[in-house]
Enzyme design. Structure first.
Site, PDB file in Angstrom:
ATOM      1  N   CYS A   1      -1.459  22.937 -46.309  1.00 29.72           N
ATOM      2  CA  CYS A   1      -1.190  22.899 -44.870  1.00 29.72           C
ATOM      3  C   CYS A   1       0.173  22.311 -44.535  1.00 29.72           C
ATOM      4  CB  CYS A   1      -2.307  22.138 -44.146  1.00 29.72           C
ATOM      5  SG  CYS A   1      -2.444  20.393 -44.598  1.00 29.72           S
TER       6      CYS A   1
ATOM      7  N   HIS B   1      -4.220  16.050 -42.582  1.00 30.31           N
ATOM      8  CA  HIS B   1      -4.065  17.485 -42.337  1.00 30.31           C
ATOM      9  C   HIS B   1      -3.013  17.678 -41.258  1.00 30.31           C
ATOM     10  CE1 HIS B   1      -4.939  21.678 -41.649  1.00 30.31           C
ATOM     11  NE2 HIS B   1      -5.228  21.439 -40.386  1.00 30.31           N
TER      12      HIS B   1
END
Length: 301
Positions: free
Chosen positions: A174, A60
């Site tokens: 993301c 992430h």
């Protein structure tokens, strides 16, 4: 695709973990401020599984800021409102013919940088320095980007594993937000350090996709009942699981349809597409993407 506004989420869509629980408004910085910009990366769901997904290079991404005038730190990231599973596959709700999607994604901004979270199994590294004026311009862009780019998309779809093969569909998650943010800063005059940066992509491999239609044309009163039934049948095994036996039965169904029958149905920009799947079908890659070079010179740094 960009949209005119962000629709209010349906109450049916519920997150196991609250989206952006400590979120705050983006501050207005003094123009003469000097702000350090940090690249942040950690394994997905590290708070629950530790570095497990990091070994699979499922990461992430976020970006951090530190004000020289105030000493305050900030984190900005973009992720799913209702967790990854809801963004990747729909719900088949009783009494509703069409699959129901909870697939919005959004930006989150909050004060502080959790050094331990990003450093322990990931990355926290300075990538550039900007002025307060550049930060304020970036904040305006973030607001527009967040209001018009509203749906999370897990999959990248390519014609083959070859690096230069055709990309049928690009993901919207993301890392793409962070890359857009870096590019905006570069266009405003930020000069990035020459360091290697890698990002996770989950890729499906397919022949040329076939357009099927939207919800109305497939599931509406004059829709294609055969195609509607095929879509519902395809998505059925991807439902959340509660029993181990049920999970493995559905896993076999998924393998049968995606690998043996080479079929996948993709929902992208509110439209359905058929993907004639090709070997190796699915791959998770952790590829290098260079930090950007802008279209302008200095913006007051």
């Amino acid at each position: 695709r960009r949209f005119d506004y962000r629709p209010k989420p349906d109450p049916y869509c519920q997150a196991r973990y609250t989206f952006c629980p400590t979120g705050s408004a983006v501050p207005v910085m003094k123009e003469e401020d000097v702000i350090e910009v940090y690249r942040l990366q950690a394994p997905v769901w590290e708070f629950k599984y530790g570095d497990l997904l990091g070994h699979l290079k499922i990461m992430h991404d976020a970006v951090g800021f530190k004000s020289s005038l105030t000493g305050r730190n900030y984190t900005m990231e973009w992720y799913e409102l209702f967790q990854l599973g809801n963004c990747t596959f729909p719900h088949l709700r009783p009494g509703m013919d069409a699959p129901f999607w909870c697939n919005q994604g959004a930006a989150c901004f909050y004060e502080g940088i959790d050094d331990a979270h990003w450093k322990q199994n990931g990355t926290l590294v300075l990538v550039t320095t900007i002025s307060g004026a550049m930060f304020n311009e970036m904040a305006k862009w973030v607001k527009h980007d967040n209001e018009t780019g509203i749906y999370y998309e897990t999959w990248t779809v390519k014609a083959s594993p070859d690096k230069h093969s055709v990309v049928w569909f690009d993901s919207y998650e993301c890392s793409k937000f962070i890359l857009r943010t870096y590019q905006k800063l570069a266009d405003l005059g930020a000069v990035f350090k020459k360091i290697q940066t890698n990002y996770t992509s989950i890729i499906l491999f397919s022949g040329e996709p076939v357009y099927l239609g939207n919800e109305t044309s497939i599931f509406g009163p004059r829709g294609n009942k055969t195609l509607a039934a095929a879509l519902r049948e395809f998505y059925s095994p991807f439902k959340p699981h509660r029993a181990v036996r049920e999970f493995f039965v559905d896993l076999l169904k998924i393998i049968d349809r995606v690998v043996l029958n080479q079929q996948f149905y993709l929902f992208y920009n509110l439209e359905y597409w058929f993907l004639p799947m090709k070997f190796p079908y699915l791959k998770i890659i952790y590829e290098e993407v260079s930090l950007p070079v802008g279209s302008k010179t200095s913006f007051g740094v």
